[in-house]
Design a protein around this motif. Structure first.
Motif, mmCIF file in Angstrom:
data_model
loop_
_atom_site.group_PDB
_atom_site.id
_atom_site.type_symbol
_atom_site.label_atom_id
_atom_site.label_comp_id
_atom_site.label_asym_id
_atom_site.label_seq_id
_atom_site.Cartn_x
_atom_site.Cartn_y
_atom_site.Cartn_z
ATOM 1 N N GLU A 1 29.756 -2.011 16.909
ATOM 2 C CA GLU A 1 30.535 -0.908 16.351
ATOM 3 C C GLU A 1 30.237 -0.738 14.865
ATOM 4 O OE1 GLU A 1 33.129 2.323 16.210
ATOM 5 O OE2 GLU A 1 32.053 1.349 17.847
ATOM 6 N N ALA A 2 30.100 -1.850 14.155
ATOM 7 C CA ALA A 2 29.784 -1.787 12.723
ATOM 8 C C ALA A 2 28.426 -1.118 12.499
ATOM 9 C CB ALA A 2 29.795 -3.190 12.125
ATOM 10 N N LYS A 3 27.457 -1.492 13.307
ATOM 11 C CA LYS A 3 26.116 -0.895 13.188
ATOM 12 C C LYS A 3 26.161 0.601 13.476
ATOM 13 C CE LYS A 3 23.241 -4.959 14.196
ATOM 14 N NZ LYS A 3 22.385 -5.613 15.216
ATOM 15 N N SER A 4 26.991 0.998 14.458
ATOM 16 C CA SER A 4 27.074 2.421 14.808
ATOM 17 C C SER A 4 27.671 3.240 13.667
ATOM 18 C CB SER A 4 27.899 2.620 16.084
ATOM 19 O OG SER A 4 29.287 2.512 15.824
ATOM 20 N N GLN A 5 28.415 2.567 12.783
ATOM 21 C CA GLN A 5 29.007 3.243 11.616
ATOM 22 C C GLN A 5 28.161 3.016 10.359
ATOM 23 O OE1 GLN A 5 31.492 5.274 11.755
ATOM 24 N NE2 GLN A 5 32.225 4.872 13.830
ATOM 25 N N SER A 6 26.932 2.540 10.572
ATOM 26 C CA SER A 6 25.965 2.351 9.472
ATOM 27 C C SER A 6 26.374 1.278 8.462
ATOM 28 C CB SER A 6 25.701 3.681 8.743
ATOM 29 O OG SER A 6 25.283 4.664 9.647
ATOM 30 N N VAL A 7 27.123 0.281 8.908
ATOM 31 C CA VAL A 7 27.443 -0.843 8.023
ATOM 32 C C VAL A 7 26.152 -1.633 7.791
ATOM 33 C CG1 VAL A 7 28.760 -2.984 7.750
ATOM 34 C CG2 VAL A 7 29.809 -1.001 8.882
ATOM 35 N N PRO A 8 25.776 -1.888 6.525
ATOM 36 C CA PRO A 8 24.521 -2.593 6.232
ATOM 37 C C PRO A 8 24.465 -3.989 6.860
ATOM 38 C CG PRO A 8 25.423 -1.585 4.243
ATOM 39 C CD PRO A 8 26.476 -1.470 5.309
ATOM 40 N N LYS A 9 23.268 -4.411 7.206
ATOM 41 C CA LYS A 9 23.063 -5.704 7.855
ATOM 42 C C LYS A 9 23.614 -6.855 7.019
ATOM 43 C CE LYS A 9 19.429 -8.521 9.984
ATOM 44 N NZ LYS A 9 17.960 -8.698 10.161
ATOM 45 N N ASP A 10 23.402 -6.802 5.694
ATOM 46 C CA ASP A 10 23.862 -7.908 4.842
ATOM 47 C C ASP A 10 25.388 -8.003 4.808
ATOM 48 O OD1 ASP A 10 23.760 -5.472 3.307
ATOM 49 O OD2 ASP A 10 24.195 -6.651 1.524
ATOM 50 N N VAL A 11 26.066 -6.860 4.948
ATOM 51 C CA VAL A 11 27.537 -6.858 4.986
ATOM 52 C C VAL A 11 28.020 -7.521 6.277
ATOM 53 C CG1 VAL A 11 29.597 -5.392 5.081
ATOM 54 C CG2 VAL A 11 27.726 -4.802 3.531
ATOM 55 N N ILE A 12 27.339 -7.219 7.379
ATOM 56 C CA ILE A 12 27.676 -7.823 8.674
ATOM 57 C C ILE A 12 27.466 -9.337 8.623
ATOM 58 C CG2 ILE A 12 26.995 -7.974 11.110
ATOM 59 C CD1 ILE A 12 26.361 -4.949 10.954
ATOM 60 N N GLU A 13 26.321 -9.756 8.088
ATOM 61 C CA GLU A 13 26.016 -11.194 8.012
ATOM 62 C C GLU A 13 27.007 -11.925 7.107
ATOM 63 O OE1 GLU A 13 21.953 -11.174 6.739
ATOM 64 O OE2 GLU A 13 21.177 -10.863 8.769
ATOM 65 N N ARG A 14 27.403 -11.267 6.024
ATOM 66 C CA ARG A 14 28.357 -11.871 5.095
ATOM 67 C C ARG A 14 29.725 -12.041 5.774
ATOM 68 N NH1 ARG A 14 26.898 -8.979 0.928
ATOM 69 N NH2 ARG A 14 28.546 -7.422 0.991
ATOM 70 N N ALA A 15 30.102 -11.073 6.597
ATOM 71 C CA ALA A 15 31.383 -11.143 7.309
ATOM 72 C C ALA A 15 31.392 -12.307 8.300
ATOM 73 C CB ALA A 15 31.645 -9.827 8.040
ATOM 74 N N ILE A 16 30.251 -12.540 8.955
ATOM 75 C CA ILE A 16 30.160 -13.664 9.900
ATOM 76 C C ILE A 16 30.224 -14.994 9.143
ATOM 77 C CG2 ILE A 16 28.654 -14.842 11.563
ATOM 78 C CD1 ILE A 16 27.649 -12.077 12.431
ATOM 79 N N LYS A 17 29.546 -15.060 8.008
ATOM 80 C CA LYS A 17 29.542 -16.296 7.210
ATOM 81 C C LYS A 17 30.944 -16.622 6.692
ATOM 82 C CE LYS A 17 24.717 -16.158 5.687
ATOM 83 N NZ LYS A 17 23.804 -15.730 4.612
ATOM 84 N N LYS A 18 31.737 -15.601 6.428
ATOM 85 C CA LYS A 18 33.102 -15.818 5.950
ATOM 86 C C LYS A 18 33.910 -16.607 6.973
ATOM 87 C CE LYS A 18 34.166 -12.017 2.771
ATOM 88 N NZ LYS A 18 35.009 -10.815 2.591
ATOM 89 N N SER A 19 33.642 -16.357 8.254
ATOM 90 C CA SER A 19 34.392 -17.057 9.305
ATOM 91 C C SER A 19 34.068 -18.544 9.294
ATOM 92 C CB SER A 19 34.066 -16.468 10.679
ATOM 93 O OG SER A 19 32.758 -16.836 11.094
#
Length: 246
Positions: free
Chosen positions: A55-73
């Motif tokens: 869903e994030a990718k479909s809304q054009s969320v940058p790859k680095d933002v997605i990876e950073r969100a996973i690392k936060k967990s």
């Protein structure tokens, strides 16, 4: 359902605005962090995380933002978040479901209740409007992916329940528990979807005139402006003429 489809279109138009986009990125990132925290940080081993990333990718969320969100967990962020659903009524008795993710239940409940009151609505008890919606998986594709018959055939083959096709595109519905499996099968048959997510699908709707829709959108905008609120759904129905004047 026409009202629901038009609601998605409103969301899409709003999502193109810069301010709304920044807030949307933040909310999608929070969902990714929480999904990763609740399961495996590898999207291939965690269906909820995979859907959140998609869903994030479909809304054009940058790859680095997605990876950073996973690392936060992994770092422990997201430990304190809990998911809460609020239900209430908006102008003209429209049913509204508010999905929130918060680290302070009292703050969020107070803000949501106040927002309803200030905008012609009222917050109800949990379950007060939920019976007017079904929890469903929703996968959307552009009209260019194929004609209605071809998409319907692919959807049923994938295990979906129904398809709504129009000149705007195709909306494919499935059981909420089947979304990961169905979306994977659809991806193999039709390619990458525009959107894949769990939604509240109205089973009954309230017809709105222009004045009612303007009041409802004011309430929804105010609710969505709260950082704790992830998603707002309403069971309105409105004519094309009314929607074009918003």
């Amino acid at each position: 359902m026409a009202g629901h489809s038009k609601w998605a279109n409103i969301q899409h138009r709003k999502g193109r605005q810069d301010a709304a986009r920044s807030k949307l990125f933040s909310k999608l990132s929070k969902e990714i962090t929480v999904a990763a925290k609740m399961g495996d940080p590898d999207p291939e081993k965690n269906p909820r995380l995979r859907l959140a990333v998609k869903e994030a990718k479909s809304q054009s969320v940058p790859k680095d933002v997605i990876e950073r969100a996973i690392k936060k967990s992994v770092a422990g962020d997201g430990d304190d978040y809990e998911e809460i659903r609020y239900e209430g009524y908006g102008p003209n008795g429209v049913a509204v479901i508010v999905e929130a993710m918060t680290d302070n239940r009292n703050r969020t409940a107070s803000t949501v209740r106040s927002t309803f009151s200030k905008n012609g609505g009222n917050l109800g008890e949990t379950g007060s409007v939920g019976f007017m919606f079904d929890r469903k998986g929703e996968v959307t594709y552009p009209a260019t992916v194929g004609d209605a018959d071809a998409v319907f055939e692919a959807a049923i083959e994938a295990g979906a329940e129904d398809v709504e096709s129009s000149e705007d595109g195709h909306i494919i519905w499935c059981e909420d528990t089947d979304l990961n499996e169905v979306s994977n099968a659809l991806e193999a048959a039709l390619g990458e979807s525009d959107s894949t997510k769990l939604v509240w699908k109205p089973t009954t709707t309230t017809e709105m005139d222009l004045e009612g829709m303007q009041k409802l959108m004011k309430l929804i905008d105010a609710l969505e402006d709260d950082d704790d609120v992830q998603r707002v759904t309403a069971n309105f129905e409105a004519s094309d003429e009314v929607m074009e004047q918003l």
